[in-house]
Write a protein that holds these residues in place. Structure first.
Motif, PDB file in Angstrom:
ATOM      1  N   PHE A 114       1.026   7.571  -1.704  1.00 17.77           N
ATOM      2  CA  PHE A 114       0.946   6.116  -1.663  1.00 17.77           C
ATOM      3  C   PHE A 114       0.894   5.620  -0.225  1.00 17.77           C
ATOM      4  O   PHE A 114       0.033   4.801   0.134  1.00 17.77           O
TER       5      PHE A 114
ATOM      6  N   THR B 299      -2.421   4.040   1.027  1.00 20.66           N
ATOM      7  CA  THR B 299      -2.377   2.580   1.042  1.00 20.66           C
ATOM      8  C   THR B 299      -2.523   2.017   2.445  1.00 20.66           C
ATOM      9  O   THR B 299      -3.236   1.025   2.659  1.00 20.66           O
TER      10      THR B 299
ATOM     11  N   ASN C 225      -6.086   1.981   3.547  1.00 17.84           N
ATOM     12  CA  ASN C 225      -6.827   0.999   2.747  1.00 17.84           C
ATOM     13  C   ASN C 225      -6.541  -0.427   3.204  1.00 17.84           C
ATOM     14  O   ASN C 225      -7.451  -1.269   3.244  1.00 17.84           O
TER      15      ASN C 225
ATOM     16  N   HIS D 294      -7.696  -6.812   0.199  1.00 17.27           N
ATOM     17  CA  HIS D 294      -7.019  -5.668  -0.414  1.00 17.27           C
ATOM     18  C   HIS D 294      -5.508  -5.828  -0.345  1.00 17.27           C
ATOM     19  O   HIS D 294      -4.798  -5.493  -1.307  1.00 17.27           O
TER      20      HIS D 294
ATOM     21  N   THR E 167      -3.369  -6.014  -3.734  1.00 15.65           N
ATOM     22  CA  THR E 167      -2.435  -4.913  -3.962  1.00 15.65           C
ATOM     23  C   THR E 167      -1.008  -5.417  -4.118  1.00 15.65           C
ATOM     24  O   THR E 167      -0.303  -5.055  -5.077  1.00 15.65           O
TER      25      THR E 167
ATOM     26  N   HIS F 211       0.688  -5.343  -7.833  1.00 19.13           N
ATOM     27  CA  HIS F 211       1.862  -4.478  -7.987  1.00 19.13           C
ATOM     28  C   HIS F 211       3.084  -5.302  -8.387  1.00 19.13           C
ATOM     29  O   HIS F 211       3.900  -4.863  -9.213  1.00 19.13           O
TER      30      HIS F 211
ATOM     31  N   SER G 109      -3.814  -1.340 -11.589  1.00 16.77           N
ATOM     32  CA  SER G 109      -2.446  -0.966 -11.217  1.00 16.77           C
ATOM     33  C   SER G 109      -1.401  -1.684 -12.074  1.00 16.77           C
ATOM     34  O   SER G 109      -0.248  -1.250 -12.137  1.00 16.77           O
TER      35      SER G 109
ATOM     36  N   LEU H 151       5.871  -3.029   0.212  1.00 19.04           N
ATOM     37  CA  LEU H 151       4.430  -3.254   0.375  1.00 19.04           C
ATOM     38  C   LEU H 151       4.140  -4.155   1.569  1.00 19.04           C
ATOM     39  O   LEU H 151       3.184  -3.923   2.315  1.00 19.04           O
TER      40      LEU H 151
END
Length: 500
Positions: free
Chosen positions: A60, A64, A67, A75, A79, A83, A242, A278
């Motif tokens: 991850f 991630t 990305n 993104h 994301t 999530h 996701s 995140l």
């Protein structure tokens, strides 16, 4: 000790401490239920830690962060948002899990409603998914070791790390895995502020200059959030998947809770911590972009690790190892339960006495599935090739077939074996057609389409075909009614306080 040997020493020390913790705990596991879900007396903080440690695999962070750097604001927004939405949906399930809290697996829950045949199918699909995820984590171990320790053969340490997690998973069961997850999560959470500091120093810019750089960067502009071109829809559908891509070991954590209320607390707080982690990864990616906005996706980790001291490289290596091991051991243990409990029970006569060697079979299954995952990495040594195989064929089929049926079951839908099989068959047909004809032309992932097709086909089969009178949407049980009443009272009380 030469400085270049420090990362190797740190990895070996980390593996030794992890193995010691796991084996010390293993002496307390002597029944199959304790091996599978513990005594259901875990502290809420412990359950939050094990869910977080299982959620964030080693791949991850490695996947991630690049990305976020490469795709920019669009993104990052999708994301983090998806999530968080996925975590919110999962947090709604425990309130309806009351009738199933004494089960040991997702296959047992589905089998309780749809029978032994569906229980076996669910166990097979879920076990395949678990083995694939473990194989990815083993591959990530090798990549992390090779990336952080240039002078070390990654294969030897990868095998050693894999044997370590198999050992304590075999002997200690879920209790050993949960306690080692606490240690591994503590190791991982430190690496995010560490990387933030190191990458910030590497930028050598003031905050004012950083803001100006981000304002001028095209991929960071907020207007991209409303740029409805082909890439936008590809990004959106990819991230939408996701929401329903819930790993089997996360669902397994429902059954470890003392009850539905504790499970609700755990997954509600996990949603917040997921968001924080995140955001931390996103900020690291932005710092990397400010430091060097011209990097290729494959060069990002090389840039981060360049000029890093051996101690910091070693810590990054053990952090990624901690993430991979905490994810891999949980999936190994989940697969062992499905094999020894669900597959065996599905093949036996319902009137037969309990199987006496279930605990020994579970330990053997953990060993075999771990070694099988290692063999898969030999045939798919490339991480991207392995990930494509696992997510398209193993995880993909689990998500589109099992997850919709599980969600419907938890929320009170009681269909027949025929309606369930029609829904699962429709989703498999849709994903096969999509991957063969649509995805090569559009590059849009069809998992969310197949999930929706499963639910719609199940509902259509139920309402269009003759059904027994006992099927349909079940009334909430007394425990669920009490919990919903308490939640409504709490919300009303909080609203009154806000008005005052």
């Amino acid at each position: 000790m030469p400085l270049y040997n420090m990362p190797l020493f740190m990895v070996l020390a980390f593996l030794f401490v992890t193995l010691t913790i796991g084996l010390c705990i293993s002496q307390k596991t002597n029944t199959f239920r304790a091996y599978a879900v513990g005594t259901q007396q875990f502290h809420t903080t412990t359950l939050i830690a094990t869910v977080l440690a299982t959620s964030f695999g080693g791949g991850f962070l490695m996947r991630t962060l690049p990305n976020f750097y490469d795709h920019g604001i669009c993104h990052i927004f999708f994301t983090v948002g998806m999530h968080t939405a996925g975590s919110y949906i999962i947090s709604l399930l425990p309130l309806h899990m009351g009738p199933f809290m004494q089960h040991l697996s997702i296959a047992e829950t589905i089998g309780n409603v749809y029978g032994q045949y569906l229980r076996m199918i669910t166990a097979l699909l879920t076990t395949s998914c678990c083995i694939g995820i473990v194989a990815i984590q083993i591959n990530v171990m090798s990549c992390a070791i090779g990336m952080c320790m240039d002078r070390t053969n990654p294969s030897i340490l990868t095998v050693l790390a894999t044997l370590t997690l198999i050992s304590y998973a075999v002997f200690g069961g879920i209790r050993a895995i949960t306690i080692t997850d606490l240690f591994q999560l503590a190791t991982f959470t430190i690496v995010i502020p560490l990387l933030l500091k190191l990458v910030f120093v590497k930028t050598d810019q003031s905050f004012l200059v950083m803001i100006k750089v981000l304002q001028k960067a095209e991929k960071i502009q907020c207007k991209n959030l409303f740029k409805f071109d082909k890439n936008y829809w590809i990004e959106l559908f990819t991230i939408l998947d996701s929401i329903f891509c819930v790993s089997p070991s996360i669902i397994q954590r429902f059954y470890m809770s003392s009850g539905a209320i504790q499970a609700k607390k755990v997954f509600s707080r996990v949603m917040l911590f997921n968001f924080i982690i995140l955001i931390g990864i996103a900020v690291i990616a932005l710092f990397v972009f400010i430091g060097n906005p011209t990097l290729q996706k494959e060069e990002i980790w090389s840039y981060i690790l360049a000029d890093m001291s051996p101690f910091y490289k070693g810590y990054v290596a053990i952090s990624i190892l901690a993430m991979t091991m905490s994810t891999a051991d949980s999936h190994l243990q989940t697969a062992s339960i499905l094999i020894s409990h669900d597959m065996v029970e599905s093949m036996r006569n319902l009137q037969a006495p309990p199987y006496m060697h279930k605990l020994q079979l579970a330990k053997l299954a953990t060993l075999v599935t771990g070694l099988l995952a290692m063999i898969i990495t030999v045939y798919y040594p490339n991480l991207f090739g392995l990930s494509a195989f696992v997510f398209e064929w193993l995880t993909g089929y689990f998500v589109v077939t099992v997850i919709p049926l599980f969600i419907l079951t938890v929320f009170g839908f009681r269909g027949t074996k025929r309606t369930a099989l029609m829904g699962m068959g429709t989703s498999i047909l849709v994903i096969l057609i999509w991957n063969h004809w649509v995805k090569p032309k559009t590059a849009i992932d069809g998992t969310i389409i197949a999930v929706a097709a499963n639910g719609l086909a199940t509902m259509a089969a139920h309402y269009l075909l003759p059904q027994p009178p006992s099927t349909g949407w079940a009334e909430p049980d007394p425990q669920q009614k009490r919990m919903m009443a308490l939640i409504r009272a709490f919300k009303k009380h909080r609203k009154n306080i806000d008005l005052e």
